[in-house]
Scaffold this motif. Structure first.
Motif, PDB file in Angstrom:
ATOM      1  N   ALA A  51      -4.162   1.942   5.805  1.00  0.00           N
ATOM      2  CA  ALA A  51      -2.792   1.791   6.588  1.00  0.00           C
ATOM      3  C   ALA A  51      -1.937   0.651   5.659  1.00  0.00           C
ATOM      4  O   ALA A  51      -2.494  -0.395   5.386  1.00  0.00           O
ATOM      5  CB  ALA A  51      -3.119   1.428   7.931  1.00  0.00           C
ATOM      6  N   ASN A  83      -0.103   5.563   8.129  1.00  0.00           N
ATOM      7  CA  ASN A  83      -0.683   5.096   9.400  1.00  0.00           C
ATOM      8  C   ASN A  83      -2.240   5.640   9.649  1.00  0.00           C
ATOM      9  O   ASN A  83      -2.953   5.286   8.756  1.00  0.00           O
ATOM     10  CB  ASN A  83       0.152   5.628  10.610  1.00  0.00           C
ATOM     11  CG  ASN A  83       1.265   4.681  10.594  1.00  0.00           C
ATOM     12  OD1 ASN A  83       1.335   3.504  10.573  1.00  0.00           O
ATOM     13  ND2 ASN A  83       2.582   5.612  10.817  1.00  0.00           N
ATOM     14  N   ASP A  84      -2.375   6.770  10.366  1.00  0.00           N
ATOM     15  CA  ASP A  84      -3.633   7.198  10.604  1.00  0.00           C
ATOM     16  C   ASP A  84      -3.742   8.873  10.268  1.00  0.00           C
ATOM     17  O   ASP A  84      -4.600   9.505  10.449  1.00  0.00           O
ATOM     18  CB  ASP A  84      -4.123   6.955  11.896  1.00  0.00           C
ATOM     19  CG  ASP A  84      -3.135   7.785  12.844  1.00  0.00           C
ATOM     20  OD1 ASP A  84      -2.082   8.350  12.546  1.00  0.00           O
ATOM     21  OD2 ASP A  84      -3.547   7.731  14.325  1.00  0.00           O
TER      22      ASP A  84
END
Length: 105
Positions: A51, A83-84
């Motif tokens: 991230a 992000n994820d």
């Protein structure tokens, strides 16, 4: 962790762009380099990204001058956030005087 891929398409010719140097920079001083293949694509050169904020630089100036006789952009930088996501795709559409990008899949 997130994987990253990209491709470059010349919207003037409608063709993928081979041999463009592409660099990815992280803001913790990591750098990854590659070149686009015959299909204008590059992937699997950075491994997995954690991230954070990254910048991808496409060195398009020489290609645009050789192909179209002129270029406004020597390189194009795109900053993006990881992000994820499992995978991010950052495509680039170019012409001698413009470009476009979007979050691909």
């Amino acid at each position: 962790m997130t994987t990253l891929s990209s491709h470059i398409l010349d919207t003037t010719t409608g063709l993928p762009v081979e041999g463009i140097t592409v660099q990815v920079f992280s803001f913790d001083n990591q750098r990854f380099d590659t070149q686009t293949n015959a299909d204008g694509r590059c992937s699997d050169w950075v491994g997995e990204l954690s991230a954070g904020t990254y910048q991808i630089r496409f060195h398009v100036g020489e290609y645009l001058i050789q192909t179209h006789g002129k270029a406004f952009y020597p390189h194009i930088d795109i900053t993006f956030i990881v992000n994820d996501e499992k995978h991010l795709h950052v495509p680039l559409l170019i012409s001698p005087f413009g470009f476009s990008s979007y979050r691909g899949s």
